[in-house]
Design an enzyme around this catalytic site. Structure first.
Site, PDB file in Angstrom:
ATOM      1  N   THR A   1      36.522 -29.046   3.287  1.00  0.00           N
ATOM      2  CA  THR A   1      35.827 -27.993   2.982  1.00  0.00           C
ATOM      3  C   THR A   1      36.640 -27.226   1.632  1.00  0.00           C
ATOM      4  O   THR A   1      37.674 -27.625   1.186  1.00  0.00           O
ATOM      5  CB  THR A   1      35.690 -26.832   4.009  1.00  0.00           C
ATOM      6  OG1 THR A   1      37.244 -26.404   4.282  1.00  0.00           O
ATOM      7  CG2 THR A   1      35.172 -27.446   5.144  1.00  0.00           C
TER       8      THR A   1
ATOM      9  N   ILE B   1      31.243 -26.933   6.104  1.00  0.00           N
ATOM     10  CA  ILE B   1      30.780 -28.147   7.284  1.00  0.00           C
ATOM     11  C   ILE B   1      29.016 -28.046   7.215  1.00  0.00           C
ATOM     12  O   ILE B   1      28.370 -28.963   7.213  1.00  0.00           O
ATOM     13  CB  ILE B   1      31.222 -27.820   8.765  1.00  0.00           C
ATOM     14  CG1 ILE B   1      32.732 -28.410   8.673  1.00  0.00           C
ATOM     15  CG2 ILE B   1      30.408 -28.631   9.552  1.00  0.00           C
ATOM     16  CD1 ILE B   1      33.574 -28.153   9.806  1.00  0.00           C
TER      17      ILE B   1
ATOM     18  N   ASP C   1      21.561 -12.844   7.448  1.00  0.00           N
ATOM     19  CA  ASP C   1      22.658 -12.194   8.042  1.00  0.00           C
ATOM     20  C   ASP C   1      22.644 -12.453   9.553  1.00  0.00           C
ATOM     21  O   ASP C   1      22.054 -11.720  10.185  1.00  0.00           O
ATOM     22  CB  ASP C   1      22.681 -10.770   7.622  1.00  0.00           C
ATOM     23  CG  ASP C   1      24.219 -10.271   8.062  1.00  0.00           C
ATOM     24  OD1 ASP C   1      25.118 -11.037   8.967  1.00  0.00           O
ATOM     25  OD2 ASP C   1      24.550  -9.053   7.726  1.00  0.00           O
TER      26      ASP C   1
ATOM     27  N   TYR D   1      40.111 -16.945  18.503  1.00  0.00           N
ATOM     28  CA  TYR D   1      39.624 -18.097  18.220  1.00  0.00           C
ATOM     29  C   TYR D   1      39.219 -18.993  19.501  1.00  0.00           C
ATOM     30  O   TYR D   1      38.275 -19.920  19.558  1.00  0.00           O
ATOM     31  CB  TYR D   1      40.435 -18.709  17.129  1.00  0.00           C
ATOM     32  CG  TYR D   1      39.849 -20.231  16.363  1.00  0.00           C
ATOM     33  CD1 TYR D   1      38.712 -20.283  15.899  1.00  0.00           C
ATOM     34  CD2 TYR D   1      40.760 -21.135  16.117  1.00  0.00           C
ATOM     35  CE1 TYR D   1      38.208 -21.479  15.454  1.00  0.00           C
ATOM     36  CE2 TYR D   1      40.571 -22.440  15.412  1.00  0.00           C
ATOM     37  CZ  TYR D   1      39.268 -22.462  14.868  1.00  0.00           C
ATOM     38  OH  TYR D   1      38.749 -23.570  14.422  1.00  0.00           O
TER      39      TYR D   1
ATOM     40  N   LYS E   1      35.625 -20.479  20.611  1.00  0.00           N
ATOM     41  CA  LYS E   1      35.416 -22.011  20.850  1.00  0.00           C
ATOM     42  C   LYS E   1      34.894 -22.564  22.350  1.00  0.00           C
ATOM     43  O   LYS E   1      34.165 -23.343  22.585  1.00  0.00           O
ATOM     44  CB  LYS E   1      36.270 -22.814  19.959  1.00  0.00           C
ATOM     45  CG  LYS E   1      36.526 -22.687  18.629  1.00  0.00           C
ATOM     46  CD  LYS E   1      35.114 -22.687  18.059  1.00  0.00           C
ATOM     47  CE  LYS E   1      34.956 -22.687  16.418  1.00  0.00           C
ATOM     48  NZ  LYS E   1      33.751 -22.654  15.744  1.00  0.00           N
TER      49      LYS E   1
END
Length: 282
Positions: free
Chosen positions: A216, A22, A79, A181, A185
């Site tokens: 992707t 993305i 990084d 996750y 989010k």
């Protein structure tokens, strides 16, 4: 309905995590619209070792793909696990360009190393999850978004204009296979909402933006397992961000969670193939 990208000539963008997926698509779409786009990633060249070598893409390849676009892409190897590298990247981009119009927080190591010993462990219950996933998604992904926004905010406030976009996903609102996750989010959504509160008096917007199923590199390797009929190109969400950047009513959207495909319908934006994906909903 027009397939032409919005005109972003003279605009300056920062996109974190843009060597693939993305982030790469967003950078290419914004550059295609004429913007100068500063991008970051750990993977500078195809020969650069990464913590997830099965993933393709590098900043070198992104730059090559942007050669004929109307705008420019400036690459920096960063990084984002290192706060100082994140701060330096954002500060130097703003100093070089003399302004900033949008910061897109996309750096996300959370999909790396999704298994152990040949077994897919992403979907294991939370008590069996390795803490390296917390580190990747929250200590790096979420933290880098905060640090980048913190660094960019003074410039945006000084201009009394601009936008911060946190790339997020439905895992903030429903279970998507992994508890960490979901926490990450949800944090991205809440971060955008609270930043919007602090920025409102300065006419700067912040919001969370959800893609749909994006084609992707990783998804296309596993396309047989997905229904691709309503998928989006990686550039699609970048076209939508260009729409946000040229929206005279942007401040009314600040603080909200928005779905890229729904915004595309509002703005009359189509994907690179001329299709207009259906917005996903709960």
């Amino acid at each position: 309905m027009s397939e032409e990208p919005r005109d972003l000539s003279g605009r300056v963008c920062i996109v974190t995590g843009a060597s693939r997926g993305i982030g790469k698509g967003i950078a290419l779409a914004l550059a295609a619209a004429g913007a100068k786009v500063y991008v970051s990633a750990r993977t500078g060249t195809a020969a650069t070792p990464t913590s997830d070598p099965e993933h393709e893409g590098s900043l070198e390849e992104l730059a090559a793909a942007a050669v004929d676009l109307a705008g420019d892409i400036v690459t920096r190897t960063v990084d984002h696990a290192d706060d100082e590298q994140t701060r330096r990247f954002v500060a130097e981009a703003i100093a070089d360009a003399g302004r900033l119009d949008v910061l897109v927080n996309n750096a996300w190591p959370g999909y790396e190393l999704m298994g152990e010993d040949g077994r897919f462990t992403w979907i294991d219950p939370f008590w069996e999850q390795p803490m390296r996933r917390w580190t990747a998604m929250i200590d790096v992904g979420l933290r880098a978004a905060f640090v980048a926004a913190q660094t960019a905010a003074p410039a945006l406030i000084g201009q009394r204009a601009g936008l911060i976009v946190n790339i997020s996903f439905w895992a903030a609102q429903r279970f998507e296979g992994n508890a960490i996750y979901g926490v990450a989010k949800a944090g991205a959504d809440k971060m955008a909402a609270d930043m919007a509160h602090d920025l409102k008096a300065h006419d700067v917007a912040a919001l969370a933006l959800y893609p749909g199923l994006v084609r992707t590199e990783a998804v296309m390797k596993n396309a047989a397992f997905f229904d691709m009929s309503n998928s989006e190109s990686p550039q699609f969400i970048g076209r939508v961000i260009a729409g946000l950047m040229t929206d005279a009513g942007l401040m009314a959207k600040s603080g909200r969670v928005l779905v890229a495909a729904a915004l595309a319908r509002e703005y009359g934006i189509v994907d690179v193939d001329g299709n207009q994906p259906e917005p996903m909903t709960l």
